[in-house]
Design an enzyme around this catalytic site. Structure first.
Site, PDB file in Angstrom:
ATOM      1  CG  HIS A  11       0.079   0.176   2.379  1.00 16.28           C
ATOM      2  ND1 HIS A  11      -0.090  -0.863   3.111  1.00 16.28           N
ATOM      3  CD2 HIS A  11       0.270   1.222   3.216  1.00 16.28           C
ATOM      4  CE1 HIS A  11       0.787  -1.169   4.599  1.00 16.28           C
ATOM      5  NE2 HIS A  11       0.454   0.799   4.563  1.00 16.28           N
ATOM      6  CD  GLU A  47      -5.046   0.459   8.012  1.00 10.57           C
ATOM      7  OE1 GLU A  47      -4.352   0.441   8.653  1.00 10.57           O
ATOM      8  OE2 GLU A  47      -5.743  -1.052   7.513  1.00 10.57           O
ATOM      9  CD  GLN A  58      -2.244   2.114   5.599  1.00  6.56           C
ATOM     10  OE1 GLN A  58      -1.359   3.177   6.008  1.00  6.56           O
ATOM     11  NE2 GLN A  58      -2.400   0.990   6.332  1.00  6.56           N
ATOM     12  CG  HIS A  82       3.687   4.560   5.238  1.00  2.00           C
ATOM     13  ND1 HIS A  82       2.664   4.558   7.117  1.00  2.00           N
ATOM     14  CD2 HIS A  82       2.837   3.129   5.046  1.00  2.00           C
ATOM     15  CE1 HIS A  82       1.991   3.998   6.660  1.00  2.00           C
ATOM     16  NE2 HIS A  82       2.046   3.268   5.955  1.00  2.00           N
ATOM     17  CD  GLU A 132       2.870  -0.825   7.299  1.00  2.00           C
ATOM     18  OE1 GLU A 132       2.210   0.275   6.353  1.00  2.00           O
ATOM     19  OE2 GLU A 132       2.300  -1.852   8.307  1.00  2.00           O
TER      20      GLU A 132
HETATM   21 CO    CO Z   1       0.948   1.543   6.398  1.00  2.18          CO
END
Ligand code: CO
Length: 136
Positions: A11, A47, A58, A82, A132
């Site tokens: 994502h 989220e 996301q 991110h 991530e």
């Molecule tokens: Co994330």
């Protein structure tokens, strides 16, 4: 390429102030519906995951003032927060980052949303991007 640890983009996370408005924007403009919603108490965020092919967008909004995402929005405004890559083994991928001498945020893999296992890599030694690592 032969031994790439990153198998797919899981994502792209976007920090927003108003989750409902952001969800409506993606639905009304691009016809993308919410696939999954979750409050992640440990991160202080709510989220909404929007599926795009095999990846997600996301949308992230803080649920408390001391959430890192609240601080991020305060400092930098809304926007990309991110990039998350899928990996076969979060522990192995994280060990590789550490062995290469790069900074990490999570010393050990931890639970993420949707029952995943995740770890964050520090943007400081990752060319300014918070990364991530996601194991499904
Ligand atoms: Co994330």
């Amino acid at each position: 390429m032969t031994d790439s640890v990153l198998t797919e983009i899981d994502h792209v996370a976007i920090a927003v102030r108003d989750l409902e408005a952001a969800v409506a924007y993606y639905r009304d403009t691009y016809g993308v519906d919410v696939d999954h919603r979750e409050v992640v108490e440990s991160d202080g965020v709510e989220e909404a995951l929007l599926k795009v092919a095999d990846s997600y967008v996301q949308l992230l909004t803080p649920v408390r003032d001391d959430s890192p995402v609240a601080k991020y929005i305060e400092k930098r405004g809304e926007g990309i927060h991110h990039v998350a890559y899928r990996v076969k083994s979060c522990a192995d991928a994280l060990a590789r980052v550490k062995a290469a001498g790069h900074k990490v945020i999570d010393e050990e893999p931890r639970p993420g949303s949707r029952g995943t296992t995740v770890a964050f890599v520090h943007p400081k030694t990752a060319f300014g991007t918070l990364i991530e690592l996601v194991e499904e």
